[in-house]
Design a protein around this motif. Structure first.
Motif, short mmCIF file in Angstrom:
data_model
loop_
_atom_site.label_atom_id
_atom_site.label_comp_id
_atom_site.label_asym_id
_atom_site.label_seq_id
_atom_site.Cartn_x
_atom_site.Cartn_y
_atom_site.Cartn_z
N ASN A 163 -39.38 -16.79 28.01
CA ASN A 163 -38.68 -16.79 29.29
C ASN A 163 -39.66 -17.08 30.43
O ASN A 163 -40.65 -16.37 30.58
CB ASN A 163 -38.02 -15.44 29.52
CG ASN A 163 -37.02 -15.47 30.65
OD1 ASN A 163 -37.31 -16.01 31.72
ND2 ASN A 163 -35.85 -14.91 30.42
N PRO A 164 -39.42 -18.13 31.23
CA PRO A 164 -40.37 -18.48 32.28
C PRO A 164 -40.47 -17.45 33.39
O PRO A 164 -41.41 -17.45 34.17
CB PRO A 164 -39.82 -19.80 32.82
CG PRO A 164 -38.36 -19.72 32.55
CD PRO A 164 -38.25 -19.02 31.24
N ASN A 165 -39.48 -16.56 33.48
CA ASN A 165 -39.52 -15.52 34.50
C ASN A 165 -40.12 -14.22 33.96
O ASN A 165 -40.03 -13.18 34.60
CB ASN A 165 -38.10 -15.27 35.02
CG ASN A 165 -37.54 -16.48 35.72
OD1 ASN A 165 -38.12 -16.97 36.68
ND2 ASN A 165 -36.43 -16.99 35.23
N GLU A 166 -40.72 -14.31 32.78
CA GLU A 166 -41.30 -13.13 32.14
C GLU A 166 -42.78 -13.05 32.47
O GLU A 166 -43.51 -14.03 32.35
CB GLU A 166 -41.09 -13.22 30.63
CG GLU A 166 -41.40 -11.96 29.86
CD GLU A 166 -40.96 -12.09 28.42
OE1 GLU A 166 -40.09 -11.34 27.99
OE2 GLU A 166 -41.50 -12.97 27.71
N VAL A 167 -43.24 -11.89 32.93
CA VAL A 167 -44.65 -11.68 33.26
C VAL A 167 -45.22 -10.60 32.34
O VAL A 167 -44.50 -9.80 31.76
CB VAL A 167 -44.82 -11.28 34.74
CG1 VAL A 167 -44.38 -12.39 35.66
CG2 VAL A 167 -44.06 -9.99 35.05
N GLY A 226 -47.78 -7.92 24.70
CA GLY A 226 -46.48 -7.40 24.31
C GLY A 226 -45.80 -6.55 25.36
O GLY A 226 -44.74 -5.97 25.10
N ILE A 227 -46.41 -6.45 26.56
CA ILE A 227 -45.80 -5.69 27.66
C ILE A 227 -45.26 -6.70 28.67
O ILE A 227 -46.03 -7.44 29.28
CB ILE A 227 -46.84 -4.77 28.34
CG1 ILE A 227 -47.45 -3.81 27.31
CG2 ILE A 227 -46.20 -4.00 29.49
CD1 ILE A 227 -48.58 -2.96 27.87
N HIS A 228 -43.95 -6.73 28.84
CA HIS A 228 -43.35 -7.77 29.67
C HIS A 228 -42.29 -7.20 30.62
O HIS A 228 -41.62 -6.21 30.30
CB HIS A 228 -42.69 -8.85 28.80
CG HIS A 228 -43.65 -9.58 27.92
ND1 HIS A 228 -43.58 -9.53 26.55
CD2 HIS A 228 -44.71 -10.36 28.22
CE1 HIS A 228 -44.54 -10.26 26.03
NE2 HIS A 228 -45.24 -10.77 27.02
N ILE A 229 -42.16 -7.85 31.75
CA ILE A 229 -41.05 -7.61 32.67
C ILE A 229 -40.49 -8.97 33.05
O ILE A 229 -41.25 -9.90 33.34
CB ILE A 229 -41.52 -6.86 33.94
CG1 ILE A 229 -41.93 -5.43 33.58
CG2 ILE A 229 -40.41 -6.83 35.00
CD1 ILE A 229 -42.51 -4.66 34.76
N ILE A 230 -39.19 -9.09 33.04
CA ILE A 230 -38.53 -10.35 33.41
C ILE A 230 -38.08 -10.27 34.86
O ILE A 230 -37.38 -9.33 35.26
CB ILE A 230 -37.32 -10.64 32.50
CG1 ILE A 230 -37.80 -10.83 31.05
CG2 ILE A 230 -36.57 -11.87 32.98
CD1 ILE A 230 -36.68 -11.04 30.06
#
Length: 470
Positions: A205-209, A213-217
């Motif tokens: 997902n391009p909006n995922e930072v 393995g720790i991500h926020i969209i």
């Protein structure tokens, strides 16, 4: 005498009848001629109007074929651009690509007009004209009197509640017969583009930072927040364009909300109800100068530095990603079932309820128990410090199935702190890599099939605006 009078009266009567008949005949002839002229005018109006509408239909049909071919070409081009940007780590927000699509289409419209043999009107580059003969004495003439206002993207460079872009094309068509008689119609149609969507298996997902393995969209397709929304921060999902400062709000309740702040976020009063079931995405710094009554089942992204005064109810079942330095200057009442990714250095004072069932990754240095604080235990938890760590000679209480992995130097470590692993403490590389292996990143990939957007040629609301030419 009487006979002559009778003959004279008869003659006068005959002459009068002849005069009346002549006048009536002239009147009838005049009316006939007038009606013929009216019929001719009406017929001419119908013909010229039909020709004008024919011109619009001609343009509409030609453009629809062109539009389909061109949008398929632009679709492939924008997909390749997005994939390239993604692979280089420079993928932008989808709204940027939507505007690129609109710009490319506007450029293509100019090429289309050249293909149809439009020419400038009297040397004016902003005015286009195309004449099309129909038969011997009939024709239609298509015109864009002023291109900048006749072909325009009404949503480009604007923040809209509705995603995608919208282009309006306004055309003037004049039907002519016998070289002099004419009627003009004016009409518009719409070109709707987007929104661009990316459908992946969750790893691209391009909006995922984030990483490891720790991500926020990042929330997308949000309405724009108003000034009133600042005073009622957290009451609804929306996007703030610019920094936000929260002062003197009766009650801040952030629950079941998705909020984007394109700038910094500063809170100068307590968040008494905490943050619950929400995503707060701040592109700049985050300064929480008053207590937060817990972060529960939520995501908090800070694109700059973060400063927390107090987390009264701790952090539970949540993810925090902070791109730069983080300061936890007062008690955190526990970190439980949560993930922290801190791109800079981190300073912790007190963690009163300990750290349990959690993962913390600090990419630079860490300071624990700053200013004489304590950390009340750690269970089923791993803390990775990729830089140096200072423990201020304060031991973690009640450590069970937990470890702190420090890649750099360890200083002021209390005795018997066997839960700390570091090459600087003599941990051999093999053991360190085994015990302290970082979680793998899951940046993923995207392909042409993942990127899509719709486009439509909308003539459903076309209405002719009729003009009578002098």
């Amino acid at each position: 005498m009487s006979r002559n009078n009778e003959q004279g009266m008869a003659l006068a009567l005959v002459l009068m009848v002849i005069a009346i008949i002549s006048l009536l005949s002239l009147s009838v002839i005049g009316m006939t001629v007038h009606n013929a002229k009216q019929f001719d005018t009406t017929e001419s109006n119908i013909q010229t109007l039909d020709l004008a509408e024919m011109g619009f239909t001609y343009y509409e049909t030609s453009f629809q074929d062109f539009y389909k071919r061109k949008m398929e070409e632009i679709n492939v081009n924008i997909q390749n651009n997005m994939i390239s940007d993604f692979e280089s780590g420079e993928l932008k927000d989808v709204t940027v690509y939507e505007e690129i699509v609109a710009t490319k289409l506007l450029e293509a419209v100019n090429v289309f007009h050249e293909q149809l043999s439009f020419s400038t009107n009297n040397g004016n580059a902003d005015s286009l004209l195309l004449a099309k003969p129909i038969g011997m004495d009939s024709s239609f003439q298509l015109a864009f009197p002023h291109i900048p206002s006749n072909i325009v993207c009404t949503t480009c460079n604007q923040v809209e509640d509705t995603p995608g872009e919208h282009i309006e094309v306004t055309l003037q068509s004049t039907g002519m017969t016998e070289g002099t008689k004419s009627r003009t119609v004016r009409a518009s149609f719409s070109l709707n583009i987007g929104p661009i969507t990316i459908e992946t298996d969750g790893s691209g997902n391009p909006n995922e930072v984030g990483d490891y393995g720790i991500h926020i969209i990042k929330p997308t397709n949000l309405s724009t927040c108003s000034e009133d929304d600042v005073r009622e921060f957290g009451r609804k999902s929306c996007s703030f364009e610019g920094p936000v400062e929260i002062n003197n709000i009766n009650r801040v309740n952030i629950e079941d909300a998705s909020i984007v702040v394109s700038g910094s976020l500063t809170t100068n009063q307590p968040l008494n109800n905490g943050i619950e079931n929400s995503t707060i995405f701040v592109t700049g710094d985050g300064s929480f100068n008053s207590p937060i009554n817990g972060i529960d089942a939520s995501n908090l992204y800070i694109g700059g530095t973060a400063n927390f005064q107090n987390l009264n109810q701790g952090v539970n079942g949540s993810t925090l990603i902070i791109e730069e330095n983080s300061y936890f200057n007062a008690p955190i009442n526990g970190i439980d079932h949560s993930k922290f990714l801190i791109g800079g250095s981190a300073t912790f004072e007190n963690i009163n309820q300990g750290i349990n069932n959690s993962l913390l990754i600090i990419e630079e240095n860490a300071t624990f128990s700053a200013n004489g604080g304590t950390i009340s235990g750690m269970e089923n938890t791993t803390i990775h410090v990729l830089g140096n760590a200072n423990f201020n000679n304060r031991k973690f209480n009640k450590v069970r199935n937990a470890r702190i992995c420090v890649r750099g130097q360890v200083t002021e470590l209390p005795k018997d702190a066997d839960y700390v692993y570091s090459p600087s403490l003599g941990t051999d590389e093999t053991t360190f890599n085994d015990v302290c292996a970082l979680p793998e990143s899951s940046s993923g990939t995207i392909s042409e099939e993942d990127i899509s957007f719709d486009w439509s040629f909308d003539t459903a609301n076309v209405e002719y605006e009729y003009q009578i030419d002098e």
